[in-house]
Design a protein around this motif. Structure first.
Motif, short mmCIF file in Angstrom:
data_model
loop_
_atom_site.label_atom_id
_atom_site.label_comp_id
_atom_site.label_asym_id
_atom_site.label_seq_id
_atom_site.Cartn_x
_atom_site.Cartn_y
_atom_site.Cartn_z
N LEU A 187 0.80 -1.22 0.00
CA LEU A 187 0.00 0.00 0.00
C LEU A 187 0.85 1.28 0.00
CD1 LEU A 187 -2.72 1.46 0.20
CD2 LEU A 187 -2.78 0.91 2.64
N PRO A 188 1.87 1.39 0.87
CA PRO A 188 2.66 2.63 0.86
C PRO A 188 3.36 2.90 -0.48
CG PRO A 188 3.13 1.34 2.84
CD PRO A 188 2.31 0.47 1.94
N GLN A 189 3.52 1.83 -1.28
CA GLN A 189 4.22 2.02 -2.55
C GLN A 189 3.32 2.61 -3.64
OE1 GLN A 189 7.05 -1.18 -3.59
NE2 GLN A 189 6.38 -2.19 -1.73
N ILE A 190 2.02 2.56 -3.43
CA ILE A 190 1.09 3.16 -4.42
C ILE A 190 1.25 4.68 -4.39
CG2 ILE A 190 -1.34 3.46 -5.04
CD1 ILE A 190 -1.92 0.76 -3.73
N ILE A 191 1.53 5.19 -3.17
CA ILE A 191 1.53 6.64 -2.94
C ILE A 191 2.48 7.37 -3.89
CG2 ILE A 191 2.04 8.43 -1.23
CD1 ILE A 191 1.54 6.08 0.89
N TYR A 192 3.71 6.82 -4.04
CA TYR A 192 4.70 7.63 -4.76
C TYR A 192 4.43 7.71 -6.26
CZ TYR A 192 7.34 3.11 -4.34
OH TYR A 192 7.76 1.81 -4.30
N TYR A 193 3.63 6.81 -6.79
CA TYR A 193 3.29 6.95 -8.22
C TYR A 193 2.34 8.13 -8.42
CZ TYR A 193 5.87 2.70 -8.90
OH TYR A 193 6.89 1.78 -8.92
N PHE A 194 1.43 8.34 -7.47
CA PHE A 194 0.59 9.54 -7.55
C PHE A 194 1.44 10.80 -7.33
CE2 PHE A 194 -2.90 6.53 -6.95
CZ PHE A 194 -3.79 7.01 -7.90
N ALA A 195 2.36 10.71 -6.36
CA ALA A 195 3.21 11.87 -6.09
C ALA A 195 4.04 12.23 -7.32
CB ALA A 195 4.12 11.60 -4.88
N ALA A 196 4.55 11.21 -8.02
CA ALA A 196 5.37 11.47 -9.21
C ALA A 196 4.54 12.12 -10.31
CB ALA A 196 5.98 10.16 -9.71
N TYR A 197 3.36 11.58 -10.52
CA TYR A 197 2.50 12.10 -11.59
C TYR A 197 2.12 13.56 -11.31
CZ TYR A 197 -1.15 12.29 -15.13
OH TYR A 197 -1.91 12.63 -16.22
N THR A 198 1.77 13.83 -10.07
CA THR A 198 1.34 15.19 -9.76
C THR A 198 2.54 16.15 -9.76
OG1 THR A 198 1.37 14.62 -7.41
CG2 THR A 198 -0.74 14.54 -8.52
N ASN A 199 3.71 15.62 -9.50
CA ASN A 199 4.92 16.43 -9.62
C ASN A 199 5.12 16.85 -11.09
OD1 ASN A 199 7.65 17.20 -9.98
ND2 ASN A 199 8.30 16.04 -8.19
N LEU A 200 4.90 15.93 -12.02
CA LEU A 200 5.01 16.27 -13.45
C LEU A 200 3.96 17.30 -13.86
CD1 LEU A 200 5.68 12.76 -15.08
CD2 LEU A 200 7.32 14.61 -14.70
N LEU A 201 2.76 17.15 -13.29
CA LEU A 201 1.70 18.13 -13.57
C LEU A 201 2.11 19.52 -13.10
CD1 LEU A 201 -1.71 16.55 -12.49
CD2 LEU A 201 -1.02 17.23 -14.79
N ARG A 202 2.59 19.55 -11.84
CA ARG A 202 2.97 20.81 -11.21
C ARG A 202 4.05 21.51 -12.02
NH1 ARG A 202 3.31 18.67 -6.26
NH2 ARG A 202 5.56 18.43 -6.36
N ASN A 203 4.98 20.72 -12.55
CA ASN A 203 6.08 21.31 -13.30
C ASN A 203 5.79 21.45 -14.80
OD1 ASN A 203 7.97 21.75 -11.15
ND2 ASN A 203 8.14 19.53 -11.02
N GLU A 204 4.52 21.25 -15.13
CA GLU A 204 4.06 21.41 -16.52
C GLU A 204 4.82 20.56 -17.51
OE1 GLU A 204 3.86 25.61 -17.27
OE2 GLU A 204 2.41 25.91 -15.65
N GLU A 205 5.27 19.40 -17.06
CA GLU A 205 5.90 18.44 -17.97
C GLU A 205 4.83 17.64 -18.70
OE1 GLU A 205 8.96 18.28 -18.67
OE2 GLU A 205 10.12 19.08 -17.00
N ILE A 206 3.66 17.52 -18.09
CA ILE A 206 2.53 16.86 -18.75
C ILE A 206 1.27 17.70 -18.52
CG2 ILE A 206 3.35 14.47 -18.58
CD1 ILE A 206 1.67 14.18 -16.03
N GLU A 207 0.27 17.39 -19.35
CA GLU A 207 -1.01 18.04 -19.13
C GLU A 207 -1.92 17.09 -18.37
OE1 GLU A 207 -2.67 19.39 -22.81
OE2 GLU A 207 -0.73 20.31 -23.33
N TYR A 208 -2.91 17.66 -17.75
CA TYR A 208 -3.78 16.80 -16.98
C TYR A 208 -4.43 15.72 -17.85
CZ TYR A 208 -6.89 14.29 -14.52
OH TYR A 208 -7.47 13.16 -14.03
N GLY A 209 -4.42 14.49 -17.39
CA GLY A 209 -5.04 13.40 -18.15
C GLY A 209 -4.07 12.70 -19.08
N GLU A 210 -2.91 13.33 -19.30
CA GLU A 210 -1.91 12.73 -20.20
C GLU A 210 -1.37 11.44 -19.61
OE1 GLU A 210 0.89 15.70 -21.55
OE2 GLU A 210 2.37 14.18 -22.10
#
Ligand SMILES: *Cc1c(COP(=O)(O)O)cnc(C)c1O
Length: 498
Positions: free
Chosen positions: A236-259
């Motif tokens: 379970l704790p390992q699921i967390i960092y994949y969301f954290a990574a994705y939202t980090n990319l969103l925050r830094n505008e490396e991806i668009e939402y839903g990409e």
């Protein structure tokens, strides 16, 4: 939320009990009966949240018998600044224009196992309270390296729990041994077992299975438990960092939402990549999962054929934490992909695998897996080359496990030219495996002992030495226990003073 068995052989169970027992007693693994999804809006909102906050959002979906307050306290303790002093618990390093390394090794022992093992002990103490168990838990671990130290650091000074780690006297590196035997804490015990890893693991398994010995321990108010990577409390704790990574990319505008993104994971027991798949089931936009193996390529062969075949020679490689032939967590993916058909799993694992050492999927299940997963492997020589190339091209130093991921991704990209933004799980600091890393970047590596190698890497690259590996030879040795594999019960009794 209730949990069911992958082999359909256990009643529905609460999270607390699942975390305390680890696996289904008669064989099989616990899985949640459903995977709650985050809405688009919820994933977007995560971009403004801290790692701890995302952790609570993910965990509360599955740990419905824990209070929000409990989860908040657990994540605050686990992902504190002291445990993860980097700017964020899991930073992303950019490599080229569409590749990102998710650095999962900023915890206390320099390997990704800290991400789960810093949190799981708090989930276990919560479970003990809920079940109203008035015995002290004794965690037994047999380790060939990384897990032992990460478990020791995670369970160190946790009230109500003692931990005993057994390692093969002839089967770990000097650095790994030194890391373990210098561990602090009043509830930690470390024992060298004469023999190799198999001797050590077999001995610990025989203790778990010994009813009389377990009863004796119960009478003395102790209860054995394990911290295996098949425990839901570790996945379970390992699921967390994949969301954290994705939202980090969103925050830094490396991806668009839903990409959609690709996720590459260097794999052994299939835990880390399974957690990424669970994140996908919860709504994370993923294009492909790329499963990366070393020369022990049971999984790579599986993804290419649909046949899981463990009849082969075990190889020792420079990515030892992936030297595994039976990937325990793989059963959970098969369960999910087969439409939650416990009978199929039972047949594959309890008949085919036991009798023939292999099983073959039905074409429908295999097709479903192939739509989402691909697998490949890296040879030893390719890893040295990969570490050296990435250092030369990007001034970035890979550990040999992460190099497996990068190399397999390189092959995938050459074949597909798939430009999807890609997250590669980086599972250890290069300082954790100094011999292989130094050999890749310095022709004269053989001249040095392991400790000198660490300093030499630092001299060459200027990369700060991870605190877990710094001045290791100066730390006080606190554990000097040693026993024969056949004497493990006596050793446990002596340590527990019974
Ligand atoms: C444990 C480990 C792995 C493999 O992870 P699994 O979850 O078993 O697939 C990879 N790299 C490192 C450094 C590890 O310690």
């Amino acid at each position: 939320m209730k949990y069911i068995s992958t082999r359909g052989n256990h009643e529905k169970t609460d999270a607390a009990e699942v975390i305390r027992t680890g696996m289904v007693p008669v064989g099989g693994l616990f899985v949640p009966e459903a995977y709650p999804e985050f809405s688009e809006r919820e994933i977007k909102a995560m971009a403004a949240k801290t790692y701890q906050e995302i952790a609570v959002l993910v965990m509360e979906k599955f740990l419905t018998d824990y209070s929000r307050d409990e989860l908040e306290r657990a994540t605050a303790l686990a992902y504190s600044e002291e445990n993860f002093p980097a700017d964020e618990p899991v930073p992303l390093a950019k490599l080229g224009d569409h590749t990102f390394l998710l650095e999962l090794w900023h915890g206390p022992t320099a390997a990704f196992k800290d991400m789960a093992l810093q949190l799981m002990p708090h989930l276990l103490t919560g479970a003990i309270k809920k079940i109203d168990l008035d015995r002290e838990i004794v965690i037994l671990v047999a380790t060939s390296g990384d897990t032992g130290k990460a478990a020791l650091e995670g369970f160190k000074d946790i009230p109500g729990i003692k931990i005993i780690v057994f390692y093969p006297a002839q089967g770990v590196s000097n650095i790994q041994e030194r890391q373990m035997i210098t561990t602090g804490g009043a509830n930690t015990y470390v024992v060298a077992v004469n023999g190799n890893f198999d001797d050590c693991q077999t001995a610990v398994k025989s203790v778990f299975a010994d009813r009389d010995f377990n009863m004796l321990l119960n009478q003395k108010s102790y209860q054995f438990s394990s911290a295996n990577s098949i425990n839901w409390g570790r996945l379970l704790p390992q699921i967390i960092y994949y969301f954290a990574a994705y939202t980090n990319l969103l925050r830094n505008e490396e991806i668009e939402y839903g990409e959609k993104v690709n996720i590459v994971v260097p794999t052994g027991n299939f835990g880390n990549i399974l957690a990424a798949y669970y994140a996908y089931k919860m709504g994370l936009p993923v294009n492909k999962f790329i499963c990366a193996s070393n020369e022990n390529k049971v999984l790579a062969d599986f993804f290419n054929t649909g046949i899981y075949d463990i009849k082969r020679e075990f190889k020792r490689t420079i990515s030892p934490s992936m030297d595994i032939l039976i990937s325990s967590n793989f059963e959970r993916l098969l369960f999910d992909m087969s439409g939650c058909d416990g009978r199929k799993i039972k047949k594959w694992y309890e008949e085919d695998l036991k009798e023939k050492g292999s099983f073959e999927l039905d074409s429908e299940t295999y097709k479903r897996i192939k739509e989402l997963f691909t697998g490949d492997y890296a040879l030893e020589d390719e890893l040295y080359q990969e570490i050296s190339d990435i250092y030369a091209d990007y001034n970035y130093l890979l550990d040999p496990h992460t190099a497996v991921g990068v190399n397999v991704y390189r092959k995938y990209y050459e074949k597909t030219a798939d430009n999807t933004r890609t997250i590669i799980a980086s599972t250890a600091s290069p300082y954790k495996f100094p011999e292989a890393v130094l050999k890749a970047i310095d022709k004269n590596a053989d001249k040095y002992d392991e400790y000198e190698m660490i300093r030499r890497i630092n001299q060459i690259t200027g990369l700060e030495i991870h605190r877990a590996l710094k001045d290791l030879e100066k730390k006080e040795i606190r554990h000097m226990n040693r026993c024969e594999a056949g004497q493990i019960r006596e050793e446990i009794m002596a340590l527990l003073k019974i």
